[in-house]
Structure formats: structure tokens, C-alpha cells
Write an enzyme that holds these catalytic residues in place. Sequence first.
Site, PDB file in Angstrom:
ATOM      1  N   HIS A 136       1.026  -1.452   0.015  1.00 46.97           N
ATOM      2  CA  HIS A 136      -0.053  -0.042  -0.144  1.00 46.97           C
ATOM      3  C   HIS A 136       1.328   1.705  -0.037  1.00 46.97           C
ATOM      4  CE1 HIS A 136      -3.610  -2.631   0.838  1.00 46.97           C
ATOM      5  NE2 HIS A 136      -3.125  -3.141   1.748  1.00 46.97           N
ATOM      6  N   ASP A 192       9.500   5.370   7.842  1.00 41.09           N
ATOM      7  CA  ASP A 192       8.684   5.270   8.497  1.00 41.09           C
ATOM      8  C   ASP A 192       7.267   5.960   9.013  1.00 41.09           C
ATOM      9  OD1 ASP A 192       8.722   2.875  10.942  1.00 41.09           O
ATOM     10  OD2 ASP A 192       9.072   4.197  11.938  1.00 41.09           O
ATOM     11  N   ALA A 193       6.332   5.621   9.496  1.00 39.54           N
ATOM     12  CA  ALA A 193       5.319   5.860   9.631  1.00 39.54           C
ATOM     13  C   ALA A 193       4.535   5.340  11.104  1.00 39.54           C
ATOM     14  CB  ALA A 193       4.501   6.042   8.787  1.00 39.54           C
TER      15      ALA A 193
END
Length: 202
Positions: free
Chosen positions: A13, A67-68
Amino acid sequence: MVLRIPFVTKNEHKVAEANIVLKKYGVEVYPVNLKKIEVQSESLEKIAALAAKIAYRKLRMPVVVEDAGLFIDALSGFPGPYSSYVYKTIGIKGVLKLMEGISDRSAKFRAVVALAYSGGVKLFKGVVKGIISLEAKGTKGFGFDPIFIPEGHAKTFAELGTEEKCSVSHRGKAFEQLGKWIVENKDKLIPEFRASPRVEAQ
Ligand code: ITT
């Protein structure tokens, strides 16, 4: 010519969302199956930067990692850098349970995209503010999308769909900046791709 850059992620995604934004800059990311080394840290910046550095050492060509995380104000920023673990363990239901009876539902998604190349590591950041919904809604997207309503909207990310999500999302904003930077700095990157024997590696 489209500039294709490896993106170390196991999340397809993320790749699709990044490419929606990058298209207009003539850039495309493709997933590479390399272990993303994640240090334990409270800082998305540190996690992304180090992961990109390590990936660059292995691939020896410009590479992107991201990175989230979801930061909920009433929970002092939890789950933040632990979002992936929290999603896999207590999941959306668990987060909604933690939020039961809490009226301040404000939260934000943050993303840090790290590009590693011969010049070092460049970071591109994006934030989207919003609220945690009272119930999960929608089937599109991934992760916490069904419980996050971005500011100025009445629907969750999972109801909005990918294009609309990317026009306001943390990831959309971070990759917008990456795209702009690449357009302005193509001269620095292209020779590195030419020099790499693994330019088409996927
Ligand atoms: P990679 O590390 O392989 O890139 P990941 O999904 O594990 O993929 P992160 O470590 O960045 O990615 O994890 C952040 C978690 O936060 C992710 O698993 C989701 O649960 C959540 N998250 C991040 N961005 C999101 C988004 O746009 N929509 C919904 N949830 C998101």
C-alpha cells in the site's frame, strides 16, 4: 525517462500511495525485498534514517525507506513509533477500546521518508491532523485507515480511497517533497544509477 528508485518496504500500500504522488515528477518507486532494519527508537526520523543508511550499504544505489505512525493526543502520542506492533497485537478494536469515554479524539499520522545516496541521507516529513472515529468505517487502504478521519473531512481514510487520501495524507506530503527534491537534484542521482550494476534489480 522515469527514474526508478528501490523502496525497502513489505507494505505494498505504501508503494502504491507513493507512486500516485511521484508520477508527476517522473519518479517511480518499486518494492525491494530487503530486510528493513528497524532500531528501537521513539523517533521516526532516527528509525528511517538508519534503515536507509543500512539499505544503501547493501544495495549500493540510491534507496528509499519510510517509517510512519499514528500519534493519539489523549494517549500521549501512543502508539507512535510502535504503530506496527500495536496494529498487529491489539489492532483497531484495541485502540477504539483505549479511546472509550475519551472526548478529545485528536490524533495525527506522521511519515518520515529517508533517501540514502552517496551524498548522505535526506529526510522528507509529512503530517496529517485528524480525529479517531467512534467506530471503524470503510474498506480501502490499510492499517488504521478505518478509524482516522482527516481534518476537513467527514469520512475515514478507508472510506475516502487512495487518491483522495494521498492528497492530504502524511505519506502524500512526504513523497511530494521527495519528488520535488529529486527533480531539482537529478544530476546527483542519475550517475549513481548508471554506475550501479543492479540498476534494474527488484
Ligand atoms: P514497512 O516497515 O515494511 O515499510 P509497515 O507497514 O510495517 O511497513 P511502518 O513500520 O512504517 O510500516 O508501520 C507503521 C504502522 O502504522 C503500519 O503498520 C500501520 O499500522 C500504521 N500506518 C502507517 N501509515 C498508515 C496509513 O497511511 N494508514 C493507516 N495506517 C498507517
